[in-house]
Motif scaffolding. Structure first.
Motif, PDB file in Angstrom:
ATOM      1  N   VAL A  81       2.975   7.345 -26.731  1.00 32.90           N
ATOM      2  CA  VAL A  81       2.683   8.198 -27.880  1.00 32.90           C
ATOM      3  C   VAL A  81       2.991   7.394 -29.141  1.00 32.90           C
ATOM      4  O   VAL A  81       4.094   6.860 -29.300  1.00 32.90           O
ATOM      5  N   ILE A  82       1.988   7.261 -30.017  1.00 34.49           N
ATOM      6  CA  ILE A  82       2.174   6.522 -31.279  1.00 34.49           C
ATOM      7  C   ILE A  82       2.455   7.518 -32.397  1.00 34.49           C
ATOM      8  O   ILE A  82       1.648   8.404 -32.661  1.00 34.49           O
ATOM      9  N   ALA A  83       3.604   7.378 -33.046  1.00 37.21           N
ATOM     10  CA  ALA A  83       4.008   8.307 -34.110  1.00 37.21           C
ATOM     11  C   ALA A  83       3.202   8.057 -35.374  1.00 37.21           C
ATOM     12  O   ALA A  83       2.812   6.913 -35.649  1.00 37.21           O
TER      13      ALA A  83
ATOM     14  N   ALA B 258      19.536  10.411 -32.825  1.00 41.84           N
ATOM     15  CA  ALA B 258      20.221  11.236 -33.829  1.00 41.84           C
ATOM     16  C   ALA B 258      19.216  11.816 -34.830  1.00 41.84           C
ATOM     17  O   ALA B 258      19.298  12.992 -35.197  1.00 41.84           O
ATOM     18  N   ALA B 259      18.253  11.000 -35.247  1.00 38.93           N
ATOM     19  CA  ALA B 259      17.200  11.491 -36.146  1.00 38.93           C
ATOM     20  C   ALA B 259      16.385  12.585 -35.456  1.00 38.93           C
ATOM     21  O   ALA B 259      16.043  13.604 -36.064  1.00 38.93           O
ATOM     22  N   PHE B 260      16.093  12.392 -34.169  1.00 39.65           N
ATOM     23  CA  PHE B 260      15.383  13.392 -33.362  1.00 39.65           C
ATOM     24  C   PHE B 260      16.192  14.701 -33.293  1.00 39.65           C
ATOM     25  O   PHE B 260      15.648  15.794 -33.496  1.00 39.65           O
ATOM     26  N   GLY B 261      17.489  14.573 -33.011  1.00 42.93           N
ATOM     27  CA  GLY B 261      18.339  15.759 -32.890  1.00 42.93           C
ATOM     28  C   GLY B 261      18.340  16.602 -34.145  1.00 42.93           C
ATOM     29  O   GLY B 261      18.372  17.840 -34.088  1.00 42.93           O
ATOM     30  N   ARG B 262      18.284  15.930 -35.298  1.00 40.65           N
ATOM     31  CA  ARG B 262      18.289  16.664 -36.564  1.00 40.65           C
ATOM     32  C   ARG B 262      16.989  17.448 -36.787  1.00 40.65           C
ATOM     33  O   ARG B 262      16.946  18.338 -37.631  1.00 40.65           O
ATOM     34  N   MET B 263      15.940  17.084 -36.043  1.00 38.72           N
ATOM     35  CA  MET B 263      14.659  17.824 -36.136  1.00 38.72           C
ATOM     36  C   MET B 263      14.702  19.141 -35.356  1.00 38.72           C
ATOM     37  O   MET B 263      13.761  19.925 -35.417  1.00 38.72           O
ATOM     38  N   LEU B 264      15.761  19.381 -34.585  1.00 36.39           N
ATOM     39  CA  LEU B 264      15.792  20.510 -33.637  1.00 36.39           C
ATOM     40  C   LEU B 264      16.604  21.701 -34.138  1.00 36.39           C
ATOM     41  O   LEU B 264      16.812  22.652 -33.393  1.00 36.39           O
ATOM     42  N   LEU B 265      17.060  21.661 -35.381  1.00 37.13           N
ATOM     43  CA  LEU B 265      18.055  22.639 -35.834  1.00 37.13           C
ATOM     44  C   LEU B 265      17.522  24.075 -35.880  1.00 37.13           C
ATOM     45  O   LEU B 265      18.306  25.019 -35.828  1.00 37.13           O
ATOM     46  N   GLN B 266      16.205  24.245 -35.962  1.00 40.66           N
ATOM     47  CA  GLN B 266      15.625  25.592 -35.975  1.00 40.66           C
ATOM     48  C   GLN B 266      15.073  26.006 -34.607  1.00 40.66           C
ATOM     49  O   GLN B 266      14.446  27.058 -34.475  1.00 40.66           O
ATOM     50  N   ARG B 267      15.296  25.189 -33.594  1.00 41.67           N
ATOM     51  CA  ARG B 267      14.709  25.440 -32.274  1.00 41.67           C
ATOM     52  C   ARG B 267      15.673  26.216 -31.376  1.00 41.67           C
ATOM     53  O   ARG B 267      16.860  26.327 -31.664  1.00 41.67           O
TER      54      ARG B 267
ATOM     55  N   GLY C 203      13.775   2.851 -41.214  1.00 38.14           N
ATOM     56  CA  GLY C 203      13.969   4.285 -41.463  1.00 38.14           C
ATOM     57  C   GLY C 203      12.728   5.140 -41.315  1.00 38.14           C
ATOM     58  O   GLY C 203      12.752   6.163 -40.642  1.00 38.14           O
ATOM     59  N   LYS C 204      11.624   4.726 -41.963  1.00 36.38           N
ATOM     60  CA  LYS C 204      10.400   5.544 -41.904  1.00 36.38           C
ATOM     61  C   LYS C 204       9.874   5.618 -40.481  1.00 36.38           C
ATOM     62  O   LYS C 204       9.435   6.680 -40.028  1.00 36.38           O
ATOM     63  N   ALA C 205       9.921   4.493 -39.774  1.00 33.40           N
ATOM     64  CA  ALA C 205       9.447   4.470 -38.382  1.00 33.40           C
ATOM     65  C   ALA C 205      10.288   5.401 -37.517  1.00 33.40           C
ATOM     66  O   ALA C 205       9.757   6.165 -36.706  1.00 33.40           O
ATOM     67  N   LYS C 206      11.621   5.360 -37.696  1.00 36.82           N
ATOM     68  CA  LYS C 206      12.505   6.206 -36.887  1.00 36.82           C
ATOM     69  C   LYS C 206      12.242   7.687 -37.144  1.00 36.82           C
ATOM     70  O   LYS C 206      12.217   8.494 -36.211  1.00 36.82           O
ATOM     71  N   GLN C 207      12.055   8.044 -38.417  1.00 34.49           N
ATOM     72  CA  GLN C 207      11.782   9.454 -38.746  1.00 34.49           C
ATOM     73  C   GLN C 207      10.451   9.899 -38.132  1.00 34.49           C
ATOM     74  O   GLN C 207      10.344  11.007 -37.606  1.00 34.49           O
ATOM     75  N   ALA C 208       9.448   9.033 -38.197  1.00 30.13           N
ATOM     76  CA  ALA C 208       8.135   9.368 -37.621  1.00 30.13           C
ATOM     77  C   ALA C 208       8.227   9.516 -36.105  1.00 30.13           C
ATOM     78  O   ALA C 208       7.651  10.443 -35.519  1.00 30.13           O
ATOM     79  N   ILE C 209       8.961   8.604 -35.456  1.00 29.50           N
ATOM     80  CA  ILE C 209       9.158   8.670 -34.005  1.00 29.50           C
ATOM     81  C   ILE C 209       9.897   9.956 -33.635  1.00 29.50           C
ATOM     82  O   ILE C 209       9.513  10.661 -32.690  1.00 29.50           O
ATOM     83  N   ALA C 210      10.938  10.277 -34.395  1.00 27.66           N
ATOM     84  CA  ALA C 210      11.720  11.493 -34.139  1.00 27.66           C
ATOM     85  C   ALA C 210      10.835  12.737 -34.236  1.00 27.66           C
ATOM     86  O   ALA C 210      10.909  13.639 -33.390  1.00 27.66           O
TER      87      ALA C 210
ATOM     88  N   ALA D 260       9.825  15.320 -31.271  1.00 27.75           N
ATOM     89  CA  ALA D 260      10.152  16.751 -31.404  1.00 27.75           C
ATOM     90  C   ALA D 260       8.931  17.617 -31.102  1.00 27.75           C
ATOM     91  O   ALA D 260       9.059  18.720 -30.549  1.00 27.75           O
ATOM     92  N   ASP D 261       7.752  17.110 -31.430  1.00 30.48           N
ATOM     93  CA  ASP D 261       6.512  17.845 -31.154  1.00 30.48           C
ATOM     94  C   ASP D 261       6.224  17.970 -29.654  1.00 30.48           C
ATOM     95  O   ASP D 261       5.403  18.796 -29.245  1.00 30.48           O
ATOM     96  N   LEU D 262       6.871  17.145 -28.830  1.00 31.00           N
ATOM     97  CA  LEU D 262       6.673  17.200 -27.374  1.00 31.00           C
ATOM     98  C   LEU D 262       7.576  18.228 -26.696  1.00 31.00           C
ATOM     99  O   LEU D 262       7.414  18.505 -25.511  1.00 31.00           O
TER     100      LEU D 262
END
Length: 253
Positions: free
Chosen positions: A250-252, A105-114, A76-83, A87-89
């Protein structure tokens, strides 16, 4: 070495997505005792993910999103960090193709304000992205693949051929240098290959455990230049190998 119980339970839910499953079959599949499987099923039934039956279990009706959450809980923590690193890219105004998979899916949830145009077959993301004010959302139709909560097949491919994107954000069961993305199903890799063809840039999200993993026998080759976003547990030898063959690594975190 047995899987950690959290990961095994997530995979149990995936297996149950195929329908009613027998305890002894599950024990053989996960190389554990039948009593371990029964304990896992007891835990999952307490959390309303499954209903016990004689000799096995079936999914309860509302489990699709819980399955995604369970998958995100694996590494979980690794996936959130990768996401977050992925998202920063991303730059506002881009068109993205989002693959299926829990890390995407974790990445997609980071985009809700974009402000983005998103083309996806990842059904688990729809309830989130559909409400995001700055997201123009295009959903690929087709045959439902329950284990990944995604669409695939000729209808998805035909729709995708009519669109291009700035970036394709990809997941995989395994990522192998010189060979590409590894999956269980030929239809999956056909759609993944098309996603990568239709995008100018390819970003693969894969935690360290997926690097070099070739447990399945269907492959989607990677383009000559692409970006791998992984976590700090990735072996240095893997990082060097991918970088040497054209990947930006890229290392998260």
């Amino acid at each position: 070495m047995s899987m950690r119980s959290k990961e095994r339970r997530a995979r149990l839910l995936d297996a149950l997505n195929a329908g009613e499953i027998d305890v002894d079959d599950l024990a053989r599949r996960f190389d554990v005792s039948a009593s371990t499987v029964r304990r896992d099923l007891q835990f999952l039934s307490k959390n309303n993910h499954v209903r016990r039956t004689y000799g096995g279990a079936i999914l309860t009706g509302h489990v699709a999103e819980a399955t995604l959450d369970q998958r995100i809980a694996v590494q979980g923590k690794a996936k959130q960090a990768i996401a977050q690193a992925a998202a920063d890219l991303i730059t506002d105004g881009e068109t993205l193709i989002l693959d299926a998979g829990s890390t995407v899916a974790a990445f997609g949830r980071m985009l809700l304000q974009r402000k983005l145009r998103i083309i996806t077959n990842n059904l688990a993301l729809l309830p989130f992205l559909a409400k995001a004010p700055g997201i123009e959302l295009i959903v690929l139709g087709g045959t439902i693949r329950a284990t990944s909560m995604s669409t695939m097949g000729p209808l998805a491919a035909e729709a995708l051929r009519r669109m291009t994107a700035d970036r394709a954000i990809m997941s995989a069961d395994g990522v192998v240098d010189g060979r590409g993305l590894c999956e269980a199903d030929l239809e999956q890799v056909a759609l993944k290959s098309l996603m990568m063809q239709q995008a100018k840039d390819v970003i693969v999200l894969a935690d360290a455990a997926k690097l070099g993993r070739a447990e399945q026998d269907a492959w989607a080759p990677l383009p000559p230049h692409w970006t791998l976003v992984t976590d700090g547990d990735a072996a240095n030898s893997q990082r060097v190998m991918f970088a040497a063959s054209g990947a930006r690594v890229v290392i998260a975190g």
